[in-house]
Design an enzyme around this catalytic site. Sequence first.
Site, short mmCIF file in Angstrom:
data_model
loop_
_atom_site.label_atom_id
_atom_site.label_comp_id
_atom_site.label_asym_id
_atom_site.label_seq_id
_atom_site.Cartn_x
_atom_site.Cartn_y
_atom_site.Cartn_z
CG HIS A 208 -10.09 -7.91 -2.62
ND1 HIS A 208 -11.11 -6.99 -2.64
CD2 HIS A 208 -10.32 -8.67 -1.56
CE1 HIS A 208 -11.76 -6.96 -1.55
NE2 HIS A 208 -11.80 -8.03 -0.94
C1 UD1 Z 1 -9.35 -11.09 2.94
C2 UD1 Z 1 -10.41 -11.53 3.25
C3 UD1 Z 1 -11.68 -10.61 2.58
C4 UD1 Z 1 -11.26 -9.12 2.65
C5 UD1 Z 1 -9.81 -8.83 2.15
C6 UD1 Z 1 -9.41 -7.49 2.28
C7 UD1 Z 1 -11.09 -13.72 4.01
C8 UD1 Z 1 -11.70 -15.09 3.82
N1 UD1 Z 1 -10.94 -12.90 3.20
O1 UD1 Z 1 -9.09 -11.35 1.59
O2 UD1 Z 1 -13.12 -10.77 3.11
O3 UD1 Z 1 -11.99 -8.45 1.54
O4 UD1 Z 1 -9.14 -9.82 3.14
O5 UD1 Z 1 -8.30 -7.40 1.62
O6 UD1 Z 1 -10.56 -13.57 5.11
N2 UD1 Z 1 -0.93 -11.12 0.95
C9 UD1 Z 1 -0.08 -10.34 1.04
N3 UD1 Z 1 0.30 -9.72 1.92
C10 UD1 Z 1 -0.72 -9.33 2.98
C11 UD1 Z 1 -1.90 -10.15 2.87
C12 UD1 Z 1 -2.03 -11.13 2.10
O7 UD1 Z 1 0.90 -10.44 -0.01
O8 UD1 Z 1 -0.35 -8.46 3.90
C13 UD1 Z 1 -1.29 -12.05 -0.06
C14 UD1 Z 1 -1.17 -13.30 0.35
O9 UD1 Z 1 -0.07 -14.10 -0.55
C15 UD1 Z 1 -2.38 -14.32 0.67
C16 UD1 Z 1 -3.19 -13.47 -0.39
O10 UD1 Z 1 -2.59 -12.37 -0.45
O11 UD1 Z 1 -2.31 -15.65 0.08
C17 UD1 Z 1 -4.68 -13.72 0.15
O12 UD1 Z 1 -4.68 -13.05 1.47
P1 UD1 Z 1 -5.91 -13.64 2.50
O13 UD1 Z 1 -5.71 -12.97 3.76
O14 UD1 Z 1 -5.82 -15.00 2.49
O15 UD1 Z 1 -7.13 -13.09 1.87
P2 UD1 Z 1 -7.45 -11.84 0.98
O16 UD1 Z 1 -7.80 -11.98 -0.34
O17 UD1 Z 1 -6.74 -10.62 1.61
#
Ligand code: UD1
Length: 367
Positions: A208
């Site tokens: 991820h």
């Molecule tokens: C975040 C953390 C990362 C951690 C990871 C675990 C930061 C900078 N990064 O990354 O350190 O290892 O979580 O998973 O805080 N999304 C969904 N559903 C959700 C959450 C996210 O669809 O419940 C999608 C969204 O489109 C979002 C993308 O995933 O834009 C990324 O989510 P985000 O919370 O920005 O960062 P992660 O990649 O999950």
Amino acid sequence: MSKAKVHLVAAARPNFMKVAPLYHALNTADWADPVLVHTGQHYDRNMSDAILEDLRVPEPDFHLGVGSGSHAEQTGGVMIAYETVCMEHRPDWIVVVGDVNSTAACAMVGTKLWIPVVHLEAGLRSNDRSMPEEINRLVTDAIADVLWTPSEDADDNLLAEGVAGDKIDRIGNIMIDSFEMLRESIEAADARADLGLEAGGYALVTLHRPSNVDSADTLAPIVDALTEASRELPIVFVAHPRTIKGLERFGLKDSLESAADVRLLEPVPYVNFMNLVTGTRLVITDSGGLQEETTYLGIPCLTLRENTERPITVTMGTNELVTTDTLAELLQRVLAGDWKSGQRPPLWDGRTAERAVEALRRRHTAG
Ligand code: UD1
């Protein structure tokens, strides 16, 4: 005397396994009350609520509902919402965990309101500032009042940055507490059987990191390497929403799913996921938590990253860093049984929450 109000801040999937043992341990303490704050950074059921249910944690006391956005939007949104909570319901302590955007955001809110902040999982460094988590670690550790570290290398990093030694409490790795708390349920879970998998008969993959999945230039060679690897061993790929989006955006999802033997799954909650981990022959990942869990369980782990903030999993454990070029060779070594067996690092023993509560009690009573 009234009990100390301790905010436990959780935001994203890997935070829940770190907060849960502390929640349970504080709940039985006669001097403190845990208050759960969920920032809402992760909101899909399998990324959030289903994990909290697995970990037997009740509904959060405060839900900030921040959701997705750019780094500034997410960090700023958490700060604005959490500041309001702190002004209205001032806690005695704030515990932030891990290295996500919400960790740094809530640490900043707390210190600016003169509320003591504890960072759980302090001191880890990849020394790679292109990684958003590294910025969150540096910011949080620079301002937190108390630093709870998982291992000696983390203490060394903090001391080298000039942190006063008396701010550091080495407590161990709290994720292991979650695993041990749920070991029986994990062993009894059906995830592996439901997929028709035999223990030791597959490789588990998760990815991820933005550096791996946000560009076709990095994700396409990974898909090729996994396709190649699946000719040796069936692959179960539990994909983060970010990764599924990347695969779709770059037109790689179909080729991966039609590859020799790759099963692409959406996120799986904690107990079922750990059931898949405990039965796998090896893990291929870029997750920090999985590098640690595999070291604890003695399972070979190939980490698709240039660096790790958890070097102890390489020096003591079963982890090795790999690239798409070296993956096939290292996979062969695992299959040939030519892999280090590793050791469990000190204090990764399922009793970290107990030590954390005792360390906090000492500081609280010292006033
Ligand atoms: C975040 C953390 C990362 C951690 C990871 C675990 C930061 C900078 N990064 O990354 O350190 O290892 O979580 O998973 O805080 N999304 C969904 N559903 C959700 C959450 C996210 O669809 O419940 C999608 C969204 O489109 C979002 C993308 O995933 O834009 C990324 O989510 P985000 O919370 O920005 O960062 P992660 O990649 O999950």
